[in-house]
Design a protein around this motif. Structure first.
Motif, PDB file in Angstrom:
ATOM      1  N   ASP A  98       0.836  -1.190   0.000  1.00  0.00           N
ATOM      2  CA  ASP A  98       0.000   0.000   0.000  1.00  0.00           C
ATOM      3  C   ASP A  98       0.874   1.244   0.000  1.00  0.00           C
ATOM      4  N   THR A  99       0.233   2.396  -0.052  1.00  0.00           N
ATOM      5  CA  THR A  99       0.975   3.649  -0.203  1.00  0.00           C
ATOM      6  C   THR A  99       0.272   4.775   0.530  1.00  0.00           C
ATOM      7  N   ASP A 100       1.040   5.824   0.848  1.00  0.00           N
ATOM      8  CA  ASP A 100       0.455   7.048   1.399  1.00  0.00           C
ATOM      9  C   ASP A 100       0.468   8.163   0.363  1.00  0.00           C
ATOM     10  N   GLY A 101       0.681   7.788  -0.903  1.00  0.00           N
ATOM     11  CA  GLY A 101       0.732   8.757  -1.984  1.00  0.00           C
ATOM     12  C   GLY A 101       2.126   8.967  -2.515  1.00  0.00           C
ATOM     13  N   ARG A 102       3.135   8.697  -1.690  1.00  0.00           N
ATOM     14  CA  ARG A 102       4.535   8.811  -2.113  1.00  0.00           C
ATOM     15  C   ARG A 102       5.306   7.527  -1.836  1.00  0.00           C
ATOM     16  N   PHE A 103       5.232   7.043  -0.601  1.00  0.00           N
ATOM     17  CA  PHE A 103       6.001   5.868  -0.208  1.00  0.00           C
ATOM     18  C   PHE A 103       5.203   4.590  -0.433  1.00  0.00           C
ATOM     19  N   GLY A 104       5.898   3.552  -0.882  1.00  0.00           N
ATOM     20  CA  GLY A 104       5.293   2.246  -0.979  1.00  0.00           C
ATOM     21  C   GLY A 104       5.683   1.425   0.236  1.00  0.00           C
ATOM     22  N   PHE A 105       4.723   0.698   0.817  1.00  0.00           N
ATOM     23  CA  PHE A 105       4.969  -0.118   2.003  1.00  0.00           C
ATOM     24  C   PHE A 105       4.693  -1.583   1.648  1.00  0.00           C
ATOM     25  N   PHE A 106       5.773  -2.378   1.602  1.00  0.00           N
ATOM     26  CA  PHE A 106       5.695  -3.793   1.260  1.00  0.00           C
ATOM     27  C   PHE A 106       5.693  -4.580   2.571  1.00  0.00           C
ATOM     28  N   HIS A 107       4.570  -5.193   2.908  1.00  0.00           N
ATOM     29  CA  HIS A 107       4.428  -5.887   4.184  1.00  0.00           C
ATOM     30  C   HIS A 107       4.851  -7.351   4.052  1.00  0.00           C
ATOM     31  N   ARG A 401      -3.644   2.349 -23.058  1.00  0.00           N
ATOM     32  CA  ARG A 401      -2.293   1.795 -23.219  1.00  0.00           C
ATOM     33  C   ARG A 401      -2.225   0.430 -22.551  1.00  0.00           C
ATOM     34  N   THR A 402      -1.320  -0.392 -23.047  1.00  0.00           N
ATOM     35  CA  THR A 402      -1.031  -1.682 -22.436  1.00  0.00           C
ATOM     36  C   THR A 402       0.460  -1.751 -22.164  1.00  0.00           C
ATOM     37  N   PHE A 403       0.827  -2.010 -20.908  1.00  0.00           N
ATOM     38  CA  PHE A 403       2.226  -2.113 -20.517  1.00  0.00           C
ATOM     39  C   PHE A 403       2.574  -3.579 -20.265  1.00  0.00           C
ATOM     40  N   ASP A 404       3.476  -4.131 -21.048  1.00  0.00           N
ATOM     41  CA  ASP A 404       3.991  -5.468 -20.792  1.00  0.00           C
ATOM     42  C   ASP A 404       5.199  -5.343 -19.870  1.00  0.00           C
ATOM     43  N   VAL A 405       5.226  -6.124 -18.798  1.00  0.00           N
ATOM     44  CA  VAL A 405       6.334  -6.080 -17.852  1.00  0.00           C
ATOM     45  C   VAL A 405       6.960  -7.466 -17.734  1.00  0.00           C
ATOM     46  N   ASP A 406       8.133  -7.546 -17.125  1.00  0.00           N
ATOM     47  CA  ASP A 406       8.872  -8.811 -17.078  1.00  0.00           C
ATOM     48  C   ASP A 406       8.674  -9.560 -15.766  1.00  0.00           C
ATOM     49  N   ILE A 407       7.655  -9.190 -14.984  1.00  0.00           N
ATOM     50  CA  ILE A 407       7.338  -9.898 -13.752  1.00  0.00           C
ATOM     51  C   ILE A 407       5.828 -10.125 -13.708  1.00  0.00           C
ATOM     52  N   GLU A 408       5.384 -10.974 -12.780  1.00  0.00           N
ATOM     53  CA  GLU A 408       3.953 -11.108 -12.538  1.00  0.00           C
ATOM     54  C   GLU A 408       3.551 -10.066 -11.493  1.00  0.00           C
ATOM     55  N   PRO A 409       2.909  -8.986 -11.905  1.00  0.00           N
ATOM     56  CA  PRO A 409       2.593  -7.884 -10.969  1.00  0.00           C
ATOM     57  C   PRO A 409       1.388  -8.215 -10.091  1.00  0.00           C
ATOM     58  N   ARG A 410       1.593  -9.092  -9.119  1.00  0.00           N
ATOM     59  CA  ARG A 410       0.486  -9.517  -8.259  1.00  0.00           C
ATOM     60  C   ARG A 410       0.102  -8.442  -7.246  1.00  0.00           C
ATOM     61  N   LEU A 411       1.046  -7.570  -6.921  1.00  0.00           N
ATOM     62  CA  LEU A 411       0.753  -6.446  -6.046  1.00  0.00           C
ATOM     63  C   LEU A 411       0.967  -5.168  -6.834  1.00  0.00           C
ATOM     64  N   MET A 412       0.037  -4.205  -6.680  1.00  0.00           N
ATOM     65  CA  MET A 412       0.140  -2.952  -7.427  1.00  0.00           C
ATOM     66  C   MET A 412      -0.484  -1.822  -6.632  1.00  0.00           C
ATOM     67  N   THR A 413       0.162  -0.675  -6.660  1.00  0.00           N
ATOM     68  CA  THR A 413      -0.422   0.536  -6.092  1.00  0.00           C
ATOM     69  C   THR A 413       0.103   1.728  -6.859  1.00  0.00           C
ATOM     70  N   GLU A 414      -0.629   2.843  -6.825  1.00  0.00           N
ATOM     71  CA  GLU A 414      -0.242   4.039  -7.569  1.00  0.00           C
ATOM     72  C   GLU A 414       0.201   5.136  -6.626  1.00  0.00           C
ATOM     73  N   THR A 415       1.298   5.798  -6.970  1.00  0.00           N
ATOM     74  CA  THR A 415       1.794   6.937  -6.188  1.00  0.00           C
ATOM     75  C   THR A 415       1.772   8.181  -7.085  1.00  0.00           C
TER      76      THR A 415
END
Length: 417
Positions: A98-107, A401-415
């Motif tokens: 999750d995020t507070d708008g700037r920082f990402g917190f990976f639990h 748009r479609t973004f192809d990435v090189d990982i399985e993005p199982r977790l995602m949040t926007e900052t």
């Protein structure tokens, strides 16, 4: 990485005018806010209003997506302005992001890893500032703020509430400098997250079997709080109208007026079974319209301004969201498609082709397909397909748009919001 040629424009029909107004207001707001630098006499150069050392101010929101594959630990930052993807430190075993708008917190079970996404917004009320800076890893909060921890922030303090209800307070300005500095620990125990709001810390404390609202000052000292209770609390969100807390009978909104905390109820208006209550709120930052699953085949929409609930019947729900302010309700369903519903009528008004690869029915999980919404676009992650879709929700859910990435993005949040 494949990107459709459509360029992201972070404006709504009213936003272009707002940007012009922002530019005008910025030239004169230095005298309106206490954070503005005082004029320097006999100096050939003064610090511009809004200046942040090490950051570049931009004319539009600098959105970035944080992505993680818990299985491999691979993490990426997708810059939605440039379309570029950057690798960051591995964080294996993350159960939630999750995020507070700037920082990402990976639990994780070992603690909470903190990543500075380098993108954020400062809202002054009559205008905003958008910033971009370097991405950097900050470190790990203590083990107590690990898997299951709930982290909430404002401009001054970050509160990390562990599973046992103890809450660690951290100086957010130190996080911005790249270090972790603890202020103190609130012994609690607290029920749910401790939430910084209006220069207070809001919490729910169990007393005689009932969760009651308690308040602290920034140093963690108890202060006067509204006489309000919340039975079986689950879920929270910070809006312009106050802090929304999910309760058994609906929502409790804790606000502030003239320095005094207030509390108002928004009841469902009918008996709602426990399995159909709103317990996980989603909303666009800056919006007062919240969404939450209402069981398996419906979604709650809470209008905090009008103090009203609306239950919208849908297909089987994986994830929900809305931009609010007259926009459609967005529902990612188990058919793999993103559906748009008119909130007032409950009618389906748009639908995409299936976006998800294979069967990804993870609507109750913190790891899986989700919806992130900002002022002009929505984003849906397709973990098994290793891609992220950008959706123009103002244009019949067009895939912009479609973004192809090189990982399985199982977790995602926007900052950057």
């Amino acid at each position: 990485m494949a990107i459709a040629p459509t360029v992201r424009r972070n404006v709504t029909p009213w936003a272009s005018a707002a940007l012009a107004l922002t530019a005008l207001l910025t030239t004169s707001c230095a005298g309106k806010h206490s954070d503005a630098p005082a004029p320097q006499k006999n100096s050939s150069a003064t610090t511009p209003h809004g200046y942040v050392e090490g950051a570049k101010e931009a004319a539009e929101q600098q959105s970035r997506l944080l992505l993680n594959d818990p299985g491999t630990g691979d993490s990426r930052v997708l810059d939605l302005i440039t379309g570029k993807v950057r690798s960051t430190a591995q964080v294996a075993g993350a159960e939630q992001l999750d995020t507070d708008g700037r920082f990402g917190f990976f639990h994780t079970a070992r603690g909470t890893h903190v990543l500075d996404s380098g993108a954020w917004t400062v809202d002054h009320g009559d205008h905003v500032h958008y910033y971009r800076a370097a991405i950097r890893d900050i470190g790990v909060l203590p083990a107590g703020a690990g898997a299951g921890a709930q982290i909430r922030s404002d401009a001054a303090v970050t509160a990390a509430t562990a599973k046992d209800g103890r809450t660690g307070l951290y100086e957010r300005t130190e996080l911005e400098k790249g270090s972790i500095s603890s202020i103190r620990t609130l012994p609690g125990p607290h029920t749910g997250a401790v939430i910084p709001y209006a220069e207070h810390l809001l919490a729910l404390v169990e007393r005689d079997g009932t969760a009651k609202v308690s308040a602290y000052d920034r140093a963690g000292r108890p202060v006067a709080s509204p006489d309000a209770e919340c039975d079986e609390p689950r879920g929270d969100a910070v809006t312009r109208r106050g802090v929304v807390l999910g309760c058994a009978d609906g929502a409790l909104v804790v606000g502030e007026k003239d320095g005094v905390l207030t509390a108002d109820r928004i009841p469902y208006g009918r008996d709602v079974p426990a399995a159909e209550r709103a317990t996980a709120f989603r909303h666009r930052p800056g919006s007062d319209t919240l969404t939450a699953p209402a069981g398996d085949r419906a979604v709650w929409v809470l209008d905090v301004t009008d103090r009203a609930w609306k239950r919208v019947s849908t297909g089987p729900v994986v994830a929900t969201g809305t931009a609010g302010e007259g926009s459609a309700l967005l529902v990612l369903e188990t058919d793999g498609a993103l559906h748009g519903y008119d909130i007032d009528t409950g009618e389906e008004v748009a639908r995409t082709e299936p976006l998800l690869t294979g069967s990804q029915r993870t609507g109750t999980s913190t790891s899986g397909p989700t919806i992130e919404v900002d002022r002009s676009r929505a984003y849906v992650n397709d973990p098994k397909g290793k891609r992220v879709y950008e959706i123009d929700y103002n244009d019949d859910l067009r895939v912009a748009r479609t973004f192809d990435v090189d990982i399985e993005p199982r977790l995602m949040t926007e900052t950057g919001r």
